[in-house]
Design a protein around this motif. Structure first.
Motif, short mmCIF file in Angstrom:
data_model
loop_
_atom_site.label_atom_id
_atom_site.label_comp_id
_atom_site.label_asym_id
_atom_site.label_seq_id
_atom_site.Cartn_x
_atom_site.Cartn_y
_atom_site.Cartn_z
N ARG A 22 0.80 -1.28 -0.21
CA ARG A 22 0.02 -0.11 -0.01
C ARG A 22 0.93 1.25 -0.16
O ARG A 22 2.10 1.30 0.42
CB ARG A 22 -0.88 0.02 1.33
N ARG A 23 0.24 2.50 -0.39
CA ARG A 23 0.93 3.58 -0.02
C ARG A 23 1.34 4.00 1.38
O ARG A 23 0.44 3.27 2.22
CB ARG A 23 0.07 4.84 -0.82
N TRP A 24 2.06 4.64 1.73
CA TRP A 24 2.82 4.63 2.89
C TRP A 24 1.78 5.30 3.89
O TRP A 24 1.35 4.86 5.08
CB TRP A 24 3.72 5.47 3.14
N TRP A 25 0.60 6.33 3.24
CA TRP A 25 -0.36 6.68 4.24
C TRP A 25 -1.25 5.75 4.65
O TRP A 25 -1.92 5.69 5.92
CB TRP A 25 -0.90 8.16 3.86
N ARG A 26 -1.62 4.91 3.62
CA ARG A 26 -2.76 3.94 3.95
C ARG A 26 -2.07 2.78 5.06
O ARG A 26 -2.79 2.32 5.99
CB ARG A 26 -3.15 3.18 2.65
N GLN A 27 -1.04 2.44 4.59
CA GLN A 27 -0.40 1.46 5.72
C GLN A 27 -0.44 2.18 6.95
O GLN A 27 -0.53 1.17 7.82
CB GLN A 27 1.07 1.19 5.09
N LEU A 28 0.07 3.35 7.26
CA LEU A 28 0.21 4.01 8.45
C LEU A 28 -1.12 3.87 9.14
O LEU A 28 -1.27 3.74 10.39
CB LEU A 28 0.42 5.55 8.22
N GLY A 29 -2.40 4.26 8.63
CA GLY A 29 -3.68 3.95 9.24
C GLY A 29 -3.90 2.52 9.42
O GLY A 29 -4.59 2.46 10.23
N VAL A 30 -3.53 1.63 8.34
CA VAL A 30 -3.82 0.00 8.84
C VAL A 30 -2.99 -0.24 10.20
O VAL A 30 -3.56 -0.76 10.99
CB VAL A 30 -3.26 -0.71 7.55
N ALA A 193 9.16 22.28 15.32
CA ALA A 193 10.09 21.48 14.90
C ALA A 193 10.02 20.05 15.36
O ALA A 193 10.45 19.08 14.80
CB ALA A 193 11.55 22.23 15.20
N ILE A 194 9.67 19.81 16.77
CA ILE A 194 9.75 18.45 17.27
C ILE A 194 8.57 18.02 16.78
O ILE A 194 8.60 16.56 16.53
CB ILE A 194 9.47 18.69 18.95
N GLY A 195 7.34 18.41 16.51
CA GLY A 195 6.17 17.59 15.78
C GLY A 195 6.57 17.29 14.24
O GLY A 195 6.27 16.34 14.01
N LEU A 196 7.26 18.23 13.68
CA LEU A 196 7.64 17.59 12.38
C LEU A 196 8.69 16.68 12.30
O LEU A 196 8.54 15.71 11.45
CB LEU A 196 8.45 18.80 11.60
N LEU A 197 9.72 16.46 13.18
CA LEU A 197 10.62 15.45 13.23
C LEU A 197 9.72 14.06 13.60
O LEU A 197 10.17 13.14 13.26
CB LEU A 197 11.59 15.88 14.46
N ALA A 198 8.82 14.33 14.70
CA ALA A 198 8.00 13.12 14.98
C ALA A 198 7.18 12.64 13.95
O ALA A 198 6.87 11.44 13.47
CB ALA A 198 6.95 13.51 16.15
N ALA A 199 6.56 13.48 13.15
CA ALA A 199 5.79 13.22 12.16
C ALA A 199 6.54 12.44 10.92
O ALA A 199 5.86 11.46 10.07
CB ALA A 199 4.98 14.55 11.51
N LEU A 200 7.82 12.83 10.73
CA LEU A 200 8.52 12.25 9.60
C LEU A 200 8.89 10.92 10.04
O LEU A 200 9.01 9.78 9.11
CB LEU A 200 9.80 13.00 9.36
N LEU A 201 9.27 10.53 11.34
CA LEU A 201 9.45 9.11 11.96
C LEU A 201 8.36 8.44 12.14
O LEU A 201 8.40 7.37 12.40
CB LEU A 201 10.32 9.25 13.28
N LEU A 202 7.19 9.10 12.15
CA LEU A 202 5.85 8.20 12.62
C LEU A 202 5.68 6.92 12.00
O LEU A 202 5.23 6.00 12.27
CB LEU A 202 4.56 9.40 12.46
N PRO A 203 5.65 7.01 10.51
CA PRO A 203 5.41 5.65 9.71
C PRO A 203 6.23 4.79 9.96
O PRO A 203 5.76 3.47 10.26
CB PRO A 203 5.64 6.13 8.18
N ALA A 204 7.54 4.86 10.22
CA ALA A 204 8.61 4.08 10.63
C ALA A 204 8.24 3.48 12.07
O ALA A 204 8.57 2.16 12.32
CB ALA A 204 9.81 4.29 10.51
N VAL A 205 8.01 4.41 13.07
CA VAL A 205 7.98 4.17 14.28
C VAL A 205 6.44 3.17 14.48
O VAL A 205 6.34 2.08 14.96
CB VAL A 205 7.65 5.17 15.45
N VAL A 206 5.50 3.51 13.83
CA VAL A 206 4.31 2.87 13.99
C VAL A 206 4.28 1.54 13.23
O VAL A 206 3.71 0.49 13.65
CB VAL A 206 2.88 3.53 13.41
#
Length: 439
Positions: A22-30, A193-206
């Motif tokens: 899936r595209r990364w945002w769909r996989q993030l939701g799943v 800045a912290i939120g942006l860094l967390a958002a960039l790492l969010l797909p990998a962490v989840v």
């Protein structure tokens, strides 16, 4: 040659039924939904199974515990089934379901209650229900925290103004801890800045959190099913091999009976007749012996042809390419042969035999049924599989039906974990595509 498009089913474990990437945002939701839903499910599973086991074991002495234990195992089995439904979305591949033990028809009530207690997969389901919180709680905490940091930081410009600041405490805000001026602008910039860094790492962490939980479930809930599926595939392959060999033996017996055996009977009669005619009719005896010699040559040629359909010496001595070249040279229909195999490298005997048999039978069908003017044979090895393709420009219309020659080819390939695809619309052309593993 004949066929409409048909295909022998692939083995269950190798069938490509799992969802694609899936595209990364769909996989993030799943992945997020999997972890968030898994947390309450793990709590419910732990409470239900622990309670059922405690009460069931505690009341075994009065026999009430037996049905309670059986019920607890059924609850764990149901929760495991729910988890198997959720796993493919995270693992991105199909998940096999195990075959549970079942009491024989007509079994007593006690036997029906005891049967789940004898099933190892039921106890693995119980273990999963008891231990899944050990991974679901950390995964839940990490995912919720990371989402909160990402969303909170990126939206800080909308809520930062509402936070009361002041007092005599030093380093009460993050900018002050970073030796920056404690201003609203600095606070918003730091939090964003912290939120942006967390958002960039969010797909990998989840993704990592979801995979940790999913792989734990897979290890307990599907490995036995995978073993069962493998055993089933081996059993089906063995049955297919037995069926293919039985068909080949019946055909060989029929061909020998209808061909060489009849010629040998005729040859025996001619020789006896010539023996009786030697004194009374020498010329007739010589003519009969000449006919017998011709018949002997024809019988030998037919026997050689039958032996080539079993396992030609050239295949064992020189390999698949040389054997296919010999088959193509003997074909009544002109054949364009292309064999792309590593020079000097031999395949497994079962793979070579199956590929040779496929080409040999396919070209025989072309000559008998297709009215083709040319046939093309292509053999190539790629990605650990041998792809054999036979195509002709004949009338088409071949069908992969049980009891027919193409079904025997499919069984022979299936016996070595291969697959046969037949594409033959009415009017042609006809293509037979066989794929065999050759790692």
């Amino acid at each position: 040659m004949t066929t409409s498009t048909a295909e022998l089913p692939l083995p269950a474990a190798s069938a490509p039924t799992a969802p694609g990437h899936r595209r990364w945002w769909r996989q993030l939701g799943v992945d997020t939904a999997y972890v968030l839903v898994g947390f309450p499910l793990s709590i419910a599973a732990f409470v239900l199974v622990v309670t059922g086991l405690a009460v069931g074991i505690g009341t075994l002495v009065i026999w009430v515990g037996l049905p309670l234990l059986a019920l607890t195992l059924l609850v764990a089995r149901g929760l495991a089934a729910v988890e198997r439904v959720r796993l493919p979305g995270v693992l991105q591949r199909a998940v096999p379901s195990p075959v549970y033990r079942a009491a024989a028809p007509g079994a007593s009530l006690v036997r029906r209650l005891v049967e789940p207690l004898r099933d190892s997969q039921c106890w693995l389901d119980v273990v999963h229900a008891l231990l899944r919180m050990a991974v679901s709680i950390p995964a839940f905490v990490v995912v919720v925290t990371w989402w909160a940091i990402a969303l909170g930081g990126l939206s800080s410009v909308a809520w930062e103004w509402s936070i009361p600041y002041g007092g005599d405490r030093e380093n009460s805000t993050l900018p002050e801890a970073l030796n920056l001026d404690d201003t609203a602008t600095n606070r918003v910039l730091v939090y964003t800045a912290i939120g942006l860094l967390a958002a960039l790492l969010l797909p990998a962490v989840v993704r990592a959190s979801a995979l940790l939980e999913a792989q734990f479930a897979r290890a307990l809930l599907t490995l036995r099913a995978g073993t069962q599926a493998q055993i089933g595939r081996l059993s089906e392959g063995r049955d297919a091999a037995v069926a293919a060999e039985a068909v080949a033996l019946r055909r060989l017996e029929r061909d020998i009976h209808d061909g060489p055996q009849q010629r040998l009977v005729r040859l025996s009669m001619d020789l006896h007749r010539a023996q009786r005619m030697i004194d009374s009719d020498p010329d007739g005896a010589r003519s009969t012996l000449a006919e017998a010699a011709t018949m002997t040559r024809e019988t030998l040629e037919e026997l050689r042809a039958l032996s080539r359909g079993i396992a030609p010496p050239v295949l064992a001595d020189r390999g698949l390419a040389a054997a296919l070249a010999a088959v193509a040279a003997r074909s009544p229909v002109p054949v364009e042969l292309s064999v792309e195999l590593p020079e000097g490298q031999r395949l497994e005997p079962a793979v070579e035999n199956s590929a040779y048999f496929l080409v040999s039978e396919a070209l025989a069908n072309v000559a008998k049924h297709s009215d083709a003017t040319i046939a093309r044979v292509s053999v190539v090895r790629e990605d650990g599989r041998l792809r054999v393709e036979v195509e002709d420009d004949g009338q088409g219309g071949a069908v992969l039906a049980p009891g027919h020659g193409l079904a025997g080819l499919a069984d022979r390939l299936f016996a070595v974990d291969g697959v046969l695809v037949v594409d033959s619309p009415r009017g042609g052309p006809t293509r037979l595509i066989g794929e065999l593993p050759c790692a």
